[in-house]
Structure formats: C-alpha cells, structure tokens
Design an enzyme around this catalytic site. Structure first.
Site, short mmCIF file in Angstrom:
data_model
loop_
_atom_site.label_atom_id
_atom_site.label_comp_id
_atom_site.label_asym_id
_atom_site.label_seq_id
_atom_site.Cartn_x
_atom_site.Cartn_y
_atom_site.Cartn_z
N LYS A 117 0.81 -1.22 0.00
CA LYS A 117 0.00 0.00 0.00
C LYS A 117 0.84 1.27 0.00
O LYS A 117 0.48 2.26 -0.65
CB LYS A 117 -0.96 -0.01 1.19
CG LYS A 117 -1.99 -1.13 1.12
CD LYS A 117 -2.92 -1.13 2.33
CE LYS A 117 -3.90 -2.29 2.27
NZ LYS A 117 -4.83 -2.28 3.42
N ASP A 159 -10.14 1.63 2.01
CA ASP A 159 -10.26 1.01 3.33
C ASP A 159 -11.00 1.91 4.31
O ASP A 159 -11.79 1.43 5.13
CB ASP A 159 -8.87 0.69 3.90
CG ASP A 159 -8.22 -0.50 3.22
OD1 ASP A 159 -8.94 -1.35 2.68
OD2 ASP A 159 -6.97 -0.58 3.25
#
Length: 270
Positions: free
Chosen positions: A66, A101
């Site tokens: 990420k 997220d």
C-alpha cells in the site's frame, strides 16, 4: 484496446477473497473483465507495475504494497493522501491512487448500526491503523487511544490526529485503560496478546470491530462475545464495492448501476 484485466497483488495473497467478490460483481454488471491474483513482494512491485500493458484496467493492493502504491500514484484521493496508503490503482493515462479502506470501515460500522463513537481505541500502528483513525474521525471520534507494541511507531498517527482535529494518545498494550465506545483491532494475522491484556481490553473496549475475519471469531472476538464483536468481512465487502466504483466510474463516490443487487451477489460470494 479494451482495458479488461484486473488483479489483487500482495504477499501473501493465496487467502484473498477479492477475486470471488469482484467476479460476482462483474457478472451482475455484465462486464467481461477478468480479475486475478498475484503474489508480489514489496521489492517486486515497481518492476511488476512497469510490466503491465494497455489491457490492464486496475489493481487492488494489500500488504505490503500500500505504501509503494502510494508512491507510484500520480494523483491520490483525500483518504490516500491522509493515510499515505493506496489500496486501489486505476490505470490509464496516469496512475490514480485511492484508499477505499477508510470508506469500507465507515460503511461496515454504519451497516452494523454502530452509533457514533466519541471515544475510540485502535489496536496496532500500521497502515490499516491510519485508515481506522480517519474512519473514526468521520464517525465523530474526538479522542483516540492507540495501543501498540512499540508506541514510538505510532508517531505518524499522532500527527494525523492533529490534521484531523482528533486527540490521539499512544501507549503500550499493558498500560492502564479507560472505557471507550469502540475498539478497532488492526493487528496483523497471527498476532497474540497475553490473556490478561486481552481481557482488560475486552472489559473496557465497548464494541469490537476486528479487521480480521478468518478464522472467526478471532481470539479477541471470542473474549468480547458475539453480540459485541464485528468481523472484518463487512470492511472487505464495502472497500471492494468502492474499488469497483472506481474501476467502473472512476470515482469511489459514484454508485454502481443496480448497486443493491451487486452488493447482494458479492455478499453471497463471501
């Protein structure tokens, strides 16, 4: 040339439910896209990304990619900019990075009828903890208690809290506890806490939202009790919905056509 190829990358990746979720959504949407998975270590990310051709539409990124995806993106959305983490790349004229997220956590807690939480505890200090902090802010948190094995690793969360207008206190797991409304556990799979520490967290932790979902209940969820513990499956589902919005519409806020049916099919695939 049609950009019809997508995949989830990470290390490890064999456990990922993302291919099943995305395939179910694409069937409902009538899209002939192909979504696979690939094990990519952090040091392999840049050459793997450079090797993609014009048949590729996008990527889902999980740990440990990420932060590397954030660095690779030419543009990023606000959630990615705040957290320094990108879990979705839209390929095209340039690399557009997104963090779904945060929205996945907010959507999952909203769906579970978790009330606005003024006092929140976050367990862990990694990339997912940053997303949890932003989500907590959007849910109305005014103070967040971060617990980490190495409190010094949470310095970035304190800085992020200042940007969000949220007071962030950091301490070790075995420090004294006060009651909170919501606990968000972002600990990596396999992480274990001592029985005494876990019991104290459960006694003072309000509702538990554990990003883990396999096996379920997690060790923490078993202590909290079924009616006070929420698994990470809701986050997984809703962050994927936002990813598909990006792949289809270029924007995580633009709903899909017949989105209720899409979500139902994805939920059935879990």
């Amino acid at each position: 040339m049609t950009r019809s190829r997508l995949a989830v990358w990470g290390d490890p990746i064999g456990h990922s439910k993302s291919p099943a979720l995305h395939a179910a959504a694409y069937r409902v949407l009538g899209l002939d896209w192909v979504y696979g998975r690939r094990q990519v270590a952090a040091e392999e990310f840049e050459p793997a990304l450079a090797g993609l051709d014009d048949t590729w539409r996008g990527l889902s990124l999980t740990m440990p990619l990420k932060e590397a995806a954030f660095r690779a993106a030419v543009t990023v959305d606000r959630h990615a900019e705040l957290t320094g983490a990108v879990n979705t790349l839209l390929l095209g004229e340039h690399l557009a990075g997104f963090n779904t997220d945060v929205g996945g956590i907010v959507d999952a807690l909203t769906e579970a009828d978790v009330p606005e939480a003024g006092q929140v505890r976050i367990l862990g200090a990694g990339a997912t903890a940053s997303s949890a902090l932003v989500a907590a802010s959007e849910l109305g948190a005014v103070r967040v208690d971060v617990r980490a094995r190495r409190p010094e690793a949470a310095a970035a969360l304190v800085e992020l809290g200042e940007r969000l207008g949220v007071i962030v206190d950091v301490d070790s797991f075995d420090a004294p506890l006060t009651d909170v409304d919501l606990t968000v556990a972002t600990l990596p799979g396999g992480a274990e806490l001592s029985a005494d520490v876990a019991a104290a967290l459960a006694a003072s932790g309000g509702v538990l939202f554990d990003v883990a979902y396999a096996p379920w209940p997690s060790a923490l969820a078993a202590l909290w009790g079924g009616d006070r513990a929420i698994s990470g499956l809701g986050m997984l589902l809703h962050q994927a919905v936002r990813q598909i919005r990006i792949f289809r519409n270029g924007d995580p806020a633009i709903a899909l056509q017949d989105e209720d049916s899409v979500i139902a099919a994805m939920r059935a695939a879990l």
